[in-house]
Motif scaffolding. Structure first.
Motif, mmCIF file in Angstrom:
data_model
loop_
_atom_site.group_PDB
_atom_site.id
_atom_site.type_symbol
_atom_site.label_atom_id
_atom_site.label_comp_id
_atom_site.label_asym_id
_atom_site.label_seq_id
_atom_site.Cartn_x
_atom_site.Cartn_y
_atom_site.Cartn_z
ATOM 1 N N HIS A 105 0.851 -1.195 0.000
ATOM 2 C CA HIS A 105 0.000 0.000 0.000
ATOM 3 C C HIS A 105 0.883 1.240 0.000
ATOM 4 O O HIS A 105 1.762 1.391 0.845
ATOM 5 N N ARG A 106 0.650 2.112 -0.979
ATOM 6 C CA ARG A 106 1.371 3.378 -1.030
ATOM 7 C C ARG A 106 0.365 4.515 -1.143
ATOM 8 O O ARG A 106 -0.612 4.424 -1.895
ATOM 9 N N ASP A 107 0.617 5.564 -0.367
ATOM 10 C CA ASP A 107 -0.172 6.785 -0.487
ATOM 11 C C ASP A 107 0.761 7.967 -0.319
ATOM 12 O O ASP A 107 1.990 7.809 -0.329
ATOM 13 N N GLY A 108 0.197 9.133 -0.145
ATOM 14 C CA GLY A 108 1.025 10.324 -0.046
ATOM 15 C C GLY A 108 1.887 10.375 1.194
ATOM 16 O O GLY A 108 2.821 11.181 1.276
ATOM 17 N N LYS A 109 1.610 9.514 2.179
ATOM 18 C CA LYS A 109 2.378 9.525 3.425
ATOM 19 C C LYS A 109 3.518 8.518 3.439
ATOM 20 O O LYS A 109 4.345 8.545 4.341
ATOM 21 N N GLY A 110 3.539 7.587 2.483
ATOM 22 C CA GLY A 110 4.601 6.596 2.478
ATOM 23 C C GLY A 110 4.134 5.275 1.918
ATOM 24 O O GLY A 110 3.194 5.212 1.109
ATOM 25 N N LEU A 111 4.778 4.185 2.370
ATOM 26 C CA LEU A 111 4.486 2.848 1.847
ATOM 27 C C LEU A 111 4.500 1.844 2.992
ATOM 28 O O LEU A 111 5.326 1.940 3.907
ATOM 29 N N THR A 112 3.582 0.859 2.904
ATOM 30 C CA THR A 112 3.558 -0.257 3.847
ATOM 31 C C THR A 112 3.428 -1.549 3.058
ATOM 32 O O THR A 112 2.646 -1.627 2.102
ATOM 33 N N ALA A 113 4.214 -2.565 3.451
ATOM 34 C CA ALA A 113 4.157 -3.876 2.800
ATOM 35 C C ALA A 113 3.952 -4.952 3.854
ATOM 36 O O ALA A 113 4.527 -4.884 4.953
ATOM 37 N N TRP A 114 3.100 -5.955 3.498
ATOM 38 C CA TRP A 114 2.832 -7.096 4.374
ATOM 39 C C TRP A 114 3.276 -8.375 3.661
ATOM 40 O O TRP A 114 3.092 -8.508 2.441
ATOM 41 N N ALA A 115 3.834 -9.325 4.406
ATOM 42 C CA ALA A 115 4.275 -10.582 3.792
ATOM 43 C C ALA A 115 4.284 -11.690 4.831
ATOM 44 O O ALA A 115 4.303 -11.437 6.043
ATOM 45 N N ASP A 116 4.267 -12.934 4.338
ATOM 46 C CA ASP A 116 4.474 -14.123 5.165
ATOM 47 C C ASP A 116 5.699 -14.854 4.628
ATOM 48 O O ASP A 116 6.097 -14.666 3.473
ATOM 49 N N GLY A 117 6.294 -15.713 5.465
ATOM 50 C CA GLY A 117 7.487 -16.410 5.005
ATOM 51 C C GLY A 117 7.675 -17.751 5.674
ATOM 52 O O GLY A 117 7.048 -18.060 6.699
ATOM 53 N N SER A 118 8.553 -18.560 5.083
ATOM 54 C CA SER A 118 8.923 -19.866 5.634
ATOM 55 C C SER A 118 10.402 -20.105 5.383
ATOM 56 O O SER A 118 10.998 -19.518 4.469
ATOM 57 N N VAL A 119 10.993 -21.001 6.202
ATOM 58 C CA VAL A 119 12.400 -21.374 6.063
ATOM 59 C C VAL A 119 12.490 -22.896 6.046
ATOM 60 O O VAL A 119 11.834 -23.582 6.855
ATOM 61 N N TRP A 120 13.320 -23.430 5.123
ATOM 62 C CA TRP A 120 13.582 -24.861 5.005
ATOM 63 C C TRP A 120 15.032 -25.157 5.370
ATOM 64 O O TRP A 120 15.920 -24.326 5.143
ATOM 65 N N ARG A 121 15.260 -26.337 5.898
ATOM 66 C CA ARG A 121 16.600 -26.854 6.143
ATOM 67 C C ARG A 121 16.708 -28.223 5.493
ATOM 68 O O ARG A 121 15.986 -29.156 5.856
ATOM 69 N N ASP A 122 17.575 -28.318 4.497
ATOM 70 C CA ASP A 122 17.781 -29.585 3.777
ATOM 71 C C ASP A 122 16.449 -30.215 3.372
ATOM 72 O O ASP A 122 16.218 -31.415 3.551
ATOM 73 N N GLY A 123 15.557 -29.373 2.851
ATOM 74 C CA GLY A 123 14.289 -29.853 2.317
ATOM 75 C C GLY A 123 13.158 -29.950 3.314
ATOM 76 O O GLY A 123 12.012 -30.215 2.921
ATOM 77 N N LEU A 124 13.406 -29.731 4.610
ATOM 78 C CA LEU A 124 12.365 -29.825 5.636
ATOM 79 C C LEU A 124 11.973 -28.419 6.080
ATOM 80 O O LEU A 124 12.825 -27.634 6.514
ATOM 81 N N ARG A 125 10.678 -28.088 5.972
ATOM 82 C CA ARG A 125 10.221 -26.760 6.400
ATOM 83 C C ARG A 125 10.192 -26.719 7.922
ATOM 84 O O ARG A 125 9.524 -27.531 8.571
ATOM 85 N N ILE A 126 10.913 -25.745 8.514
ATOM 86 C CA ILE A 126 11.048 -25.714 9.973
ATOM 87 C C ILE A 126 10.596 -24.392 10.591
ATOM 88 O O ILE A 126 10.321 -24.350 11.790
ATOM 89 N N TYR A 127 10.530 -23.289 9.821
ATOM 90 C CA TYR A 127 10.071 -22.003 10.351
ATOM 91 C C TYR A 127 8.860 -21.550 9.546
ATOM 92 O O TYR A 127 8.847 -21.651 8.315
ATOM 93 N N ALA A 128 7.875 -20.994 10.243
ATOM 94 C CA ALA A 128 6.773 -20.270 9.608
ATOM 95 C C ALA A 128 6.660 -18.919 10.291
ATOM 96 O O ALA A 128 6.565 -18.853 11.526
ATOM 97 N N VAL A 129 6.685 -17.846 9.512
ATOM 98 C CA VAL A 129 6.642 -16.482 10.049
ATOM 99 C C VAL A 129 5.521 -15.739 9.333
ATOM 100 O O VAL A 129 5.536 -15.607 8.101
#
Length: 725
Positions: free
Chosen positions: A683-707
């Protein structure tokens, strides 16, 4: 030597009565005075006997070789300070020729770990020169205890005898956080005199000193320039006086850094067992006022507060001497407790802490019984729950005493503190802004230490035990200026759940500055035995579920491969995207708003393994979250959504709520890390910008973090709705 002997009985009693049994004494005439001639004859006989014994001793010594130690007559030294011990050893080998000056190399080791009696009787043994090589040595004892020893070379031939030791310069800039914020870095004679009067020891040889910044000097740990006075000849001068001045200068630096504040009336001592190398171009010039420049090579609190430095010494005409590995330490006096509850340290509002920086340092890399005050257990396993080490340690004091056994409630609130440096390494290496890693680490470390202080660190005493953060959520309440200020953490234990091979603890916490809360959250820590930790199966029930991009048909997505290593999203230890292979899909991801996948190898020498934890290296979850945050920044920059000026202003805004779940760990022996982000909204407007996201991390093919719900903002674009895209 037989021609020196006398024949016949002596005419008077010898000077050694215990040896007269075999020598008959001529009877004196009753009542008759002994003639002067007979007395004189007796004296001459005794003198010759003495000469005979001396010659025999010299002959025995010559046959045995010149390297035999020569015992010295014990002499009382008052006061018995380390400098007097070194001077006693050097006095044993001092001759007019040696006092004439010239080149000298010495290696000296002070061995006594503690204070000496006020009037100690010292015994010195020396080793003489061998074959004219100019080598020498001595030892100093107090009773059976070895106090100090030294050896070296003198004369011009000693210049080529051995190479000068060279200490490696660290690749990463380390940061020591002073225990006291000194108001002045330059101390004049009056300041030093005040320290001598009010401090824990005498610094009579130092007349003035200047302490530079914590990240200056050859080893990036500070530099000290001092003017020292060695006196004008006679006893107490020469290279022992130079070493004494070096010790005193480092003790002054230790006081300037506040190292004395975590012990009760500590003794200032040389660090026993540390060998110091000394090289002097001309010992005759070791008098009067000299300039000493010290590069601090080590400064810390384990095993006790200490400073180590390499030094150069100058006269007004130029270089005179150098010293390698000068080391001093502050120790508690006999009978003084050092565990929690005996702290001398004062917090920012003068509240006496229950545990201070010394205890936190031991919780990170020292003796856990010093950290928590528990009785010693020689059979304790090697791996125990620890705080992070070095620059990753972000906890200084525990103000609240845990309840005694059977008293109070463990669910009480516990208050801890962290002194944020004025110029933290993590701000410098994160583009000038406070990273989310700092909020996570300072709050989670406080929770872990509180849990350990309540006994979790000593659960399952016969097995190795580790601590891992399992999940949590946080809420950014407001922006706060943290640099150079004390952050106060308030932690409450919400639940404690014993399990087979583990103990789970849930915490609630908040961070504040000047009693204004700026951050709060909840988290769960698990204290695991080795077998329980090995049972973690990842986030998908042990199934190897690949990243989103790998589940798409190649013809359905169009990915580009930006070089994120070249982007200014982090440097030094914060270069989490360095060495990554990146794939970006503008309209990809779960929400169709944008997607980025990064793949990088695990390196056993990655910096965080040495810091997190002792004997239990594991990548901090906060580093995984920071990597995902940098990926969001990289996506926005690569797609032209923001420019570099806006990049450096991106931060987590007030109202943002981050959630994370960890169900696995990244260890040095693993091979590959993958991380992905899914943009949810920009989202961007005259006051600035905000971004939202989700993420994950894998170790040697195994998903271990969800953020979930990573939020970054530049300006103030979305107001109070920032936490709910």
């Amino acid at each position: 030597m037989d021609d020196l002997q006398f024949h016949g009985p002596p005419v008077v009693v010898p000077w050694w009565p215990e040896e007269s049994a075999g020598n008959p004494v001529a009877p004196a005439c009753p009542g008759a005075p002994v003639s002067v001639a007979r007395e004189l004859a007796g004296l001459v006989h005794t003198a010759h006997e003495t000469a005979l014994r001396a010659h025999q001793a010299l002959e025995d010594w010559a046959l045995a070789g010149a390297a035999r130690p020569t015992p010295r007559v014990p002499a009382p030294v008052t006061p018995a300070v380390p400098a007097a011990v070194i001077e006693a050893g050097e006095a044993a080998r001092r001759t007019p020729a040696r006092e004439a000056g010239g080149f000298l190399r010495a290696s000296v080791t002070y061995r006594h770990d503690g204070e000496l009696p006020s009037a100690a009787v010292l015994r010195t043994d020396t080793t003489a020169d061998t074959e004219g090589a100019g080598s020498w040595g001595w030892t100093v004892h107090h009773g059976a205890a070895l106090l100090a020893e030294a050896h070296g070379l003198a004369g011009e031939g000693a210049r080529e005898a051995a190479a000068w030791p060279v200490r490696a310069v660290p690749g990463d800039s380390r940061q020591f956080r002073a225990l006291a914020r000194a108001t002045r870095d330059r101390l004049g004679p009056a300041d030093v005199e005040m320290v001598c009067t009010e401090g824990p020891g005498s610094l009579r040889r130092v007349t003035e000193a200047t302490h530079s910044g914590a990240e200056t000097g050859r080893y990036h740990l500070g530099r000290l320039t001092a003017t020292v006075d060695l006196g004008r000849g006679g006893p107490g001068t020469g290279w022992p006086a130079l070493l004494d001045a070096a010790w005193q200068a480092l003790h002054l630096h230790a006081l300037h850094q506040g190292l004395h504040t975590c012990l009760v009336r500590p003794a200032l001592l040389p660090w026993a067992g540390k060998s110091t190398e000394i090289e002097v171009l001309d010992t005759a010039q070791l008098t009067g006022s000299l300039t000493l420049e010290a590069d601090i090579a080590a400064i810390g609190l384990v095993p006790r507060p200490h400073v180590v430095a390499d030094m150069r010494v100058h006269t007004a005409r130029g270089p005179l001497a150098r010293l390698h590995n000068v080391a001093v330490i502050l120790r508690e006096r006999p009978g003084t407790p050092v565990g929690p509850g005996a702290a001398a340290r004062q917090s920012g509002d003068e509240t006496p802490p229950f545990a201070n920086e010394l205890h936190m340092a031991h919780a990170a890399e020292g003796d856990l019984h010093v950290a928590y005050g528990s009785p010693a257990d020689a059979a304790q396993p090697k791996v125990r729950p620890r705080l992070p080490r070095g620059d990753l340690l972000m906890l200084d004091r525990l103000l609240t005493a845990p309840p005694a056994e059977g008293e109070g409630s463990p669910e009480s609130e516990y208050v801890t503190e962290y002194d944020v440096p004025a110029a933290p390494w993590y701000v410098r290496e994160n583009g000038g802004t406070v990273p989310h890693l700092m909020y996570l680490e300072s709050s989670l470390q406080a929770a872990a230490f509180v849990g350990g202080a309540l006994g979790a660190s000593f659960e399952f005493p016969d097995e190795s035990l580790t601590v891992r953060n399992l999940e949590g959520q946080d809420h950014m309440v407001r922006r706060a200026d943290l640099l150079g200020r004390t952050v106060r953490q308030r932690t409450r234990i919400l639940a404690r759940t014993p399990l087979p091979g583990a103990v789970l603890q849930r915490y609630g916490y908040e961070l504040s500055v000047d009693d204004e809360v700026f951050y709060r959250g909840e988290s769960v820590h698990g204290f695991f035995t080795e077998s329980a930790l090995a049972s973690q199966q990842g986030l998908d029930g042990g199934r190897l579920v690949p990243p989103w991009l790998r589940r798409q048909a190649s013809y359905e997505v169009r990915a580009v491969r930006p070089d994120l290593s070249a982007l200014p999203v982090g440097q030094g230890r914060f270069a989490f995207l360095s060495g990554t292979e990146s794939e970006l899909v503008r309209d990809g991801g779960t929400h169709g708003r944008g997607y980025l996948l990064c793949t990088k190898p695990v390196r056993a020498d990655d910096w965080y393994f040495a810091h997190h934890f002792l004997n239990d290296p594991v990548m901090p979850g906060s580093c995984g979250i920071e990597m995902l945050i940098q990926m969001v920044k990289g996506y926005l920059l690569c797609t032209g959504t923001i420019d570099e000026k806006e990049l450096n202003a991106l931060r987590t805004p007030p109202g943002a709520e981050l959630r994370w779940t960890y169900r696995g760990q990244i260890l040095p022996q693993h091979h590959e890390v993958q991380a992905e982000i899914h943009l949810r909204r920009i989202h961007r407007d005259g006051k600035g910008l905000t971004a939202w996201a989700d993420g994950s991390v894998w170790r040697d093919g195994l998903r271990i973090y969800a953020v979930d719900n990573i939020v970054l903002q530049v300006g103030d674009s979305s107001g109070e709705q920032v936490g709910h895209p």
